[in-house]
Scaffold this motif. Sequence first.
Motif, mmCIF file in Angstrom:
data_model
loop_
_atom_site.group_PDB
_atom_site.id
_atom_site.type_symbol
_atom_site.label_atom_id
_atom_site.label_comp_id
_atom_site.label_asym_id
_atom_site.label_seq_id
_atom_site.Cartn_x
_atom_site.Cartn_y
_atom_site.Cartn_z
ATOM 1 N N LEU A 1 0.611 -1.345 0.102
ATOM 2 C CA LEU A 1 0.088 -0.402 -0.047
ATOM 3 C C LEU A 1 1.132 1.447 -0.278
ATOM 4 O O LEU A 1 0.522 2.251 -0.371
ATOM 5 N N LEU A 2 1.976 1.085 0.722
ATOM 6 C CA LEU A 2 3.119 2.514 0.611
ATOM 7 C C LEU A 2 3.250 2.954 -0.320
ATOM 8 O O LEU A 2 3.808 3.885 -1.016
ATOM 9 N N SER A 3 4.016 1.541 -0.896
ATOM 10 C CA SER A 3 4.719 1.491 -2.309
ATOM 11 C C SER A 3 3.825 2.030 -3.752
ATOM 12 O O SER A 3 4.569 2.456 -4.493
ATOM 13 N N GLN A 4 2.779 1.566 -3.316
ATOM 14 C CA GLN A 4 1.995 1.448 -4.762
ATOM 15 C C GLN A 4 0.599 2.675 -4.728
ATOM 16 O O GLN A 4 0.688 3.235 -5.788
ATOM 17 N N VAL A 5 0.013 2.796 -3.649
ATOM 18 C CA VAL A 5 -1.263 3.603 -3.666
ATOM 19 C C VAL A 5 -0.828 5.078 -2.210
ATOM 20 O O VAL A 5 -1.962 5.813 -2.742
ATOM 21 N N SER A 6 -0.370 4.897 -1.650
ATOM 22 C CA SER A 6 0.201 5.688 -0.598
ATOM 23 C C SER A 6 0.409 6.990 -1.060
ATOM 24 O O SER A 6 -0.582 8.072 -1.590
ATOM 25 N N ALA A 7 0.837 7.224 -2.759
ATOM 26 C CA ALA A 7 0.362 8.923 -3.439
ATOM 27 C C ALA A 7 -1.070 9.248 -4.288
ATOM 28 O O ALA A 7 -1.079 10.222 -3.758
ATOM 29 N N ASN A 8 -0.921 8.554 -4.879
ATOM 30 C CA ASN A 8 -2.783 8.397 -5.132
ATOM 31 C C ASN A 8 -3.944 8.896 -3.471
ATOM 32 O O ASN A 8 -4.590 9.625 -3.842
ATOM 33 N N PHE A 9 -3.454 8.213 -2.813
ATOM 34 C CA PHE A 9 -4.613 7.919 -1.858
ATOM 35 C C PHE A 9 -4.451 9.155 -1.497
ATOM 36 O O PHE A 9 -5.073 10.221 -0.975
ATOM 37 N N ALA A 10 -2.552 9.365 -0.645
ATOM 38 C CA ALA A 10 -2.956 11.243 -0.145
ATOM 39 C C ALA A 10 -3.789 12.269 -1.358
ATOM 40 O O ALA A 10 -3.883 13.653 -0.428
ATOM 41 N N THR A 11 -3.560 12.619 -2.379
ATOM 42 C CA THR A 11 -3.854 12.550 -3.509
ATOM 43 C C THR A 11 -5.133 13.420 -3.230
ATOM 44 O O THR A 11 -5.504 14.340 -3.035
ATOM 45 N N VAL A 12 -6.087 11.992 -3.056
ATOM 46 C CA VAL A 12 -7.002 12.764 -2.932
ATOM 47 C C VAL A 12 -7.788 13.262 -1.888
ATOM 48 O O VAL A 12 -8.093 14.346 -1.494
ATOM 49 N N LEU A 13 -7.061 12.226 -0.483
ATOM 50 C CA LEU A 13 -7.186 13.511 0.825
ATOM 51 C C LEU A 13 -6.377 14.886 0.892
ATOM 52 O O LEU A 13 -7.355 15.809 1.136
ATOM 53 N N GLN A 14 -5.551 15.538 -0.373
ATOM 54 C CA GLN A 14 -4.919 16.651 0.369
ATOM 55 C C GLN A 14 -5.876 17.853 -0.493
ATOM 56 O O GLN A 14 -6.485 18.722 0.146
ATOM 57 N N ALA A 15 -7.351 16.627 -1.375
ATOM 58 C CA ALA A 15 -7.781 17.904 -2.126
ATOM 59 C C ALA A 15 -8.967 18.059 -1.731
ATOM 60 O O ALA A 15 -9.355 19.193 -1.712
ATOM 61 N N GLU A 16 -10.079 17.089 -1.123
ATOM 62 C CA GLU A 16 -10.524 17.045 -0.410
ATOM 63 C C GLU A 16 -10.815 17.115 1.255
ATOM 64 O O GLU A 16 -12.021 17.799 2.310
ATOM 65 N N GLN A 17 -9.422 17.047 2.448
ATOM 66 C CA GLN A 17 -9.675 18.164 3.053
ATOM 67 C C GLN A 17 -10.541 16.796 4.057
ATOM 68 O O GLN A 17 -11.308 17.879 5.116
ATOM 69 N N SER A 18 -10.816 15.947 4.171
ATOM 70 C CA SER A 18 -11.907 15.503 4.642
ATOM 71 C C SER A 18 -12.183 13.915 5.199
ATOM 72 O O SER A 18 -11.453 13.324 3.937
ATOM 73 N N ARG A 19 -12.534 12.678 6.226
ATOM 74 C CA ARG A 19 -12.401 11.879 6.026
ATOM 75 C C ARG A 19 -12.908 11.122 5.321
ATOM 76 O O ARG A 19 -13.550 9.610 5.672
ATOM 77 N N GLN A 20 -14.419 11.123 4.780
ATOM 78 C CA GLN A 20 -15.742 10.979 3.918
ATOM 79 C C GLN A 20 -15.192 9.922 3.197
ATOM 80 O O GLN A 20 -15.658 8.403 3.123
ATOM 81 N N PHE A 21 -13.804 10.186 2.595
ATOM 82 C CA PHE A 21 -13.447 8.704 1.150
ATOM 83 C C PHE A 21 -12.871 8.156 2.141
ATOM 84 O O PHE A 21 -12.610 6.492 1.608
ATOM 85 N N ILE A 22 -12.178 7.870 3.000
ATOM 86 C CA ILE A 22 -10.950 7.005 3.869
ATOM 87 C C ILE A 22 -12.269 6.452 4.607
ATOM 88 O O ILE A 22 -12.311 5.046 4.607
ATOM 89 N N ASP A 23 -13.318 6.837 5.162
ATOM 90 C CA ASP A 23 -14.613 5.394 5.770
ATOM 91 C C ASP A 23 -15.430 5.436 4.317
ATOM 92 O O ASP A 23 -15.257 3.784 4.331
ATOM 93 N N GLU A 24 -15.307 6.002 3.129
ATOM 94 C CA GLU A 24 -15.765 5.055 1.902
ATOM 95 C C GLU A 24 -14.682 3.913 1.529
ATOM 96 O O GLU A 24 -15.691 3.066 1.361
ATOM 97 N N MET A 25 -13.634 4.307 1.877
ATOM 98 C CA MET A 25 -12.432 3.191 1.681
ATOM 99 C C MET A 25 -12.714 1.518 2.291
ATOM 100 O O MET A 25 -12.593 0.527 2.212
ATOM 101 N N ILE A 26 -12.864 2.193 3.457
ATOM 102 C CA ILE A 26 -13.331 1.198 4.951
ATOM 103 C C ILE A 26 -13.901 0.581 4.533
ATOM 104 O O ILE A 26 -13.980 -0.958 4.397
ATOM 105 N N SER A 27 -15.140 0.956 4.085
ATOM 106 C CA SER A 27 -16.928 0.120 3.334
ATOM 107 C C SER A 27 -16.747 -0.294 2.699
ATOM 108 O O SER A 27 -16.686 -1.951 2.401
ATOM 109 N N THR A 28 -16.201 0.124 1.221
ATOM 110 C CA THR A 28 -16.017 -0.531 -0.096
ATOM 111 C C THR A 28 -15.520 -2.236 0.078
ATOM 112 O O THR A 28 -15.295 -2.506 0.357
ATOM 113 N N GLY A 29 -13.442 -1.645 1.302
ATOM 114 C CA GLY A 29 -12.795 -2.583 1.259
ATOM 115 C C GLY A 29 -13.604 -3.673 2.125
ATOM 116 O O GLY A 29 -12.787 -4.924 1.373
ATOM 117 N N THR A 30 -14.181 -3.566 2.524
ATOM 118 C CA THR A 30 -14.657 -4.480 3.639
ATOM 119 C C THR A 30 -15.531 -5.331 3.192
ATOM 120 O O THR A 30 -15.828 -6.576 3.040
#
Length: 305
Positions: A264-293
């Motif tokens: 995750l750190l080597s392959q996904v972290s840059a894209n993940f951080a880009t989304v979080l920096q752009a939206e400045q909220s936990r909504q996407f994190i919660d969505e990732m956890i829900s969809t991933g589960t």
Amino acid sequence: MSNSNDYTNRIIIDWIAFTTTDDFELNDLIDFEFEYQDMERGMLGYKSMAIEQTTKIKNLRDGNVGMGQHFIISGQSCRILEHFKINLLDFIIELIADSTISITRLDVAMDIFKDKKLLKLIIDSYNLNNYISKTKSSNILISKSENGRTGTTINFGSRQSAVLIRIYDKGAEQDLEVDWIRFEIECKDKKYNRKIINNIRDDGIAETFKGLMNNYIRFLEYRDTNISRSPSATWWSKIINSINKIKLYESPSARSISEVKEWLLSQVSANFATVLQAEQSRQFIDEMISTGTEKMKNKHWNMVY
């Protein structure tokens, strides 16, 4: 230089290709006065290539960062080195002892001479489907030289396969008036090559070659409806003369949580951080956890518990 001096049946190393660090010197492993001539262009993604004048070994350099340098010791080069009393078995064993070296291709071949019936037996068995092979594909190729001589090659596997079994009329390829059939195992998987060489070191090249062949292909006397009852062809049993099977493939081990985190750190972290920096909220994190589960399978839950 001929590929054979006395036409005696044999099992040989017929190709070695390996990648190593920029500061590696072939002289460290082979006692020989190498003299290279620079070529106008490189190959295989390397900008520079030099060919050793006597042995015809190719040395590729100036690739992208991390590519190091690459050596190609062809079948012709193998025979020349043997002519100068270089022991190729000792050489490949020394190669795998160096953790900075990756063997990207290794060919081991068996030559059978003066058997006028063998090629026809192989071709007939193939055409009648009297064989078992672990390879997904196979083909038979007919070629004709300028002087009209016909040669036959049967491939089990493809150029893209990690392991390719090739059986062909070497006499026709070399345009020699001699019955010469070559059975060749070409391996382009680094882990497999290390395993092959370890087997050669422990059991010898003959037993290793026969064990590999025995695992990948078997020619049959006839094909029973129950394939397990199909007897091996007598002529094939005489050639292989071994019940040993060397399996190269190993099922991948289950991934650990730490390995998943590293991925995750080597392959996904840059894209993940880009989304979080752009939206400045936990909504996407919660969505990732829900969809991933929802998508988790048994192999994922087994890492959790």
